[in-house]
Structures are given as C-alpha cells and as structure tokens.
Design a protein around this motif. Sequence first.
Motif, PDB file in Angstrom:
ATOM      1  N   PRO A  93     -62.766  66.758 -14.798  1.00  0.00           N
ATOM      2  CA  PRO A  93     -62.071  66.181 -14.018  1.00  0.00           C
ATOM      3  C   PRO A  93     -60.347  66.094 -14.191  1.00  0.00           C
ATOM      4  N   VAL A  94     -59.875  66.453 -14.771  1.00  0.00           N
ATOM      5  CA  VAL A  94     -57.910  66.022 -14.431  1.00  0.00           C
ATOM      6  C   VAL A  94     -57.686  67.237 -14.438  1.00  0.00           C
ATOM      7  N   SER A  95     -58.541  68.475 -14.643  1.00  0.00           N
ATOM      8  CA  SER A  95     -57.927  69.792 -14.242  1.00  0.00           C
ATOM      9  C   SER A  95     -58.159  70.477 -12.884  1.00  0.00           C
ATOM     10  N   ALA A  96     -59.445  69.607 -12.123  1.00  0.00           N
ATOM     11  CA  ALA A  96     -59.890  69.356 -10.932  1.00  0.00           C
ATOM     12  C   ALA A  96     -58.659  68.251  -9.947  1.00  0.00           C
ATOM     13  N   SER A  97     -58.324  67.667 -10.578  1.00  0.00           N
ATOM     14  CA  SER A  97     -57.417  66.328  -9.685  1.00  0.00           C
ATOM     15  C   SER A  97     -55.884  67.139  -9.548  1.00  0.00           C
ATOM     16  N   MET A 248     -48.950  63.139   1.456  1.00  0.00           N
ATOM     17  CA  MET A 248     -49.891  64.058   0.598  1.00  0.00           C
ATOM     18  C   MET A 248     -49.024  63.864  -1.254  1.00  0.00           C
ATOM     19  N   ALA A 249     -47.797  63.740  -0.857  1.00  0.00           N
ATOM     20  CA  ALA A 249     -47.042  63.707  -2.163  1.00  0.00           C
ATOM     21  C   ALA A 249     -48.091  62.458  -3.122  1.00  0.00           C
ATOM     22  N   TYR A 250     -48.411  61.488  -2.948  1.00  0.00           N
ATOM     23  CA  TYR A 250     -48.961  60.766  -3.435  1.00  0.00           C
ATOM     24  C   TYR A 250     -50.493  61.330  -4.439  1.00  0.00           C
ATOM     25  N   THR A 251     -51.480  62.746  -3.397  1.00  0.00           N
ATOM     26  CA  THR A 251     -51.869  63.689  -4.443  1.00  0.00           C
ATOM     27  C   THR A 251     -51.473  63.733  -5.610  1.00  0.00           C
ATOM     28  N   TYR A 252     -50.453  63.712  -6.386  1.00  0.00           N
ATOM     29  CA  TYR A 252     -49.315  63.726  -7.254  1.00  0.00           C
ATOM     30  C   TYR A 252     -49.990  62.456  -8.177  1.00  0.00           C
ATOM     31  N   LEU A 253     -50.399  61.205  -8.309  1.00  0.00           N
ATOM     32  CA  LEU A 253     -50.639  59.906  -8.638  1.00  0.00           C
ATOM     33  C   LEU A 253     -51.788  60.881  -9.208  1.00  0.00           C
ATOM     34  N   THR A 254     -52.703  61.019  -8.872  1.00  0.00           N
ATOM     35  CA  THR A 254     -54.105  61.191  -9.008  1.00  0.00           C
ATOM     36  C   THR A 254     -54.640  61.835 -10.411  1.00  0.00           C
ATOM     37  N   PRO A 255     -54.147  62.585 -10.731  1.00  0.00           N
ATOM     38  CA  PRO A 255     -53.967  63.341 -12.443  1.00  0.00           C
ATOM     39  C   PRO A 255     -53.635  61.900 -13.182  1.00  0.00           C
TER      40      PRO A 255
END
Length: 293
Positions: A93-97, A248-255
């Motif tokens: 999950p962390v790698s995919a995120s 899309m910058a907020y995807t940086y918080l996903t991991p």
Amino acid sequence: MTSQAQGHACMLLFSVLVAGSFSLGSLVANDIAPMALTALRFALASVIMAALAFATTGMPRRTFQAPWRYFILGGLYVIYFVLMFEGLKTAPPVSASAVFTLTPIMAGGIGWLVLRQITTPRMALALAIGAVGALWVIFRADWAAVRAFDVGEGEAIFFWGCIAHAAYPPMMRKLSRGEPTAAFTFAVIAAGCLILTVVGWTDIRATDWAGLPALVWITIAYVSLFATAGTFLLVRVAALRLPSAKVMAYTYLTPSWVILWEIALGNGAPSGMVLVGVAMTVVALLLLLRDDG
C-alpha cells in the motif's frame, strides 16, 4: 472561507479518503476481480450521487448536453481505479501510494497541454522534490534497485492508471459547462459504470458475489461512498478553484495517511529510510501550497 481555501480543504479530505482505499484495497485485491469490484463501486456511487443531486440542485437538462464528455471523464477514472486494484495485488500500500504521488507532475504537464496553465519555478521545484521522494519510496530506499530500475510489477501497472487520474482535473475543467457539481459528478460516474458493465461483464458474471468475504463488502462500501462518490465531488469542487498541479499536489500527503492507516490496521510502519522519501513528498506539498501560481 475563500474560494481557494475551499479548494484546499476539499483536497485535504480527498487525500485522507484516497489513502484508505489503498490500505483496504490491498487486503481484498486478490479476493475479487478488479473490473467486477470497480463496476459495483461505480454502480453504488451512481445511486448515491443521483440521490444527492435530486436532493440538492436536481438534474438540469443542460447537464446531459454533449454526453460524450462524461464518457471521456468516466473512462479516465475507470482506467485509474481498475489499474489501482490490479496493482495492489502485488504492490504494498505505501509503495502504491507513492506511485500515486507522481500524479502532480503529470497533472502539471497535462494542465499546460490542455489549459496552458503555467508551472512557476517554485511549483517546478516542489514537483521535482515530490517526484524524487516518491521514487525513493517506490524503489524501497534501495540504491541497487534504483540503479537496476527494479520497479515492482504492481507499481508499474498502477503507474499507467495514475496517468489517467492526472488527466482528469484539466480535462474536467475543459469539458465542464457550469453544471451543478452533484449532477455533473453523477453523469461522470454513471458513464463510467456503463463502460465497466460492457467491458467487464465477463468478470461481473464470473464473480461469486454471495461467497465474498465480509471484508470485501466493507471495502466496497467504503470505496463506493467515500473513495468514489466523495472524491469525485471533492476533485470537482477543487479543480474549479485551483490550478491542476495544486489539485493533485495533495496526493503528496497520501503515503503519510496510508502509513497511519497501516498502523491502525495493525500492519506496522515502513522502515526509517522509506520514511525519508515520504517526508520529501510532504515538503513538496508545503512548497506547492506557498506558491501563488
């Protein structure tokens, strides 16, 4: 709250909801075909959005003008969600995120091609830092893997889905004609549902729905309500208020959120070296939020 602040708030919540789909999705990815799971989540999300639309703004006739627009947008999300669950069969999950965090730099490029949105120097620096951090996580903080370009199969599959996801905000902004948010979102999800029903009919029929584990149904409920209907709404609102790269910058918080989800689910945290890459993605987010472009 200003228009831009609303956009930022939407994307903050977006990152939390998306993170949950990585952790839950990885637990059930091998229990149901990605096409079947995605078809059902789109069907349920369509019902949810239809109810929300009729309860708020209704379905104005103009919503259904040029319906081809919705098949383009729905198709992009179909590609993203199907490849996400396909990738989660083997990718942690962390790698995919972390792969997901490459979408801002993709969105910046697509935003320029479609809308001629300009990437400022600070934004370019932030995107570069975020990309390096994401790659560090994807390669599991292993220099040997970096030199050999040893990317996992699941991460490689999901990468193509992320390209489709990155194309959604600028394409949505270009194709939107001022429709109410709930009605527009319903039309996009319904179009995606139709695409999945046709393309994935074999998988849908072959699935033993009655024999699915309870966790699969919990995951389907979560991704339908929160990670599909909810995120569609949030991206729709944010994309009309912020540049594509910032959305899309907020995807940086996903991991970071995925790590918290994993800890909460009892799966532990990644190594300290991997956390360095995660920290870089957070730095990238902060730089992008300070940018005025």
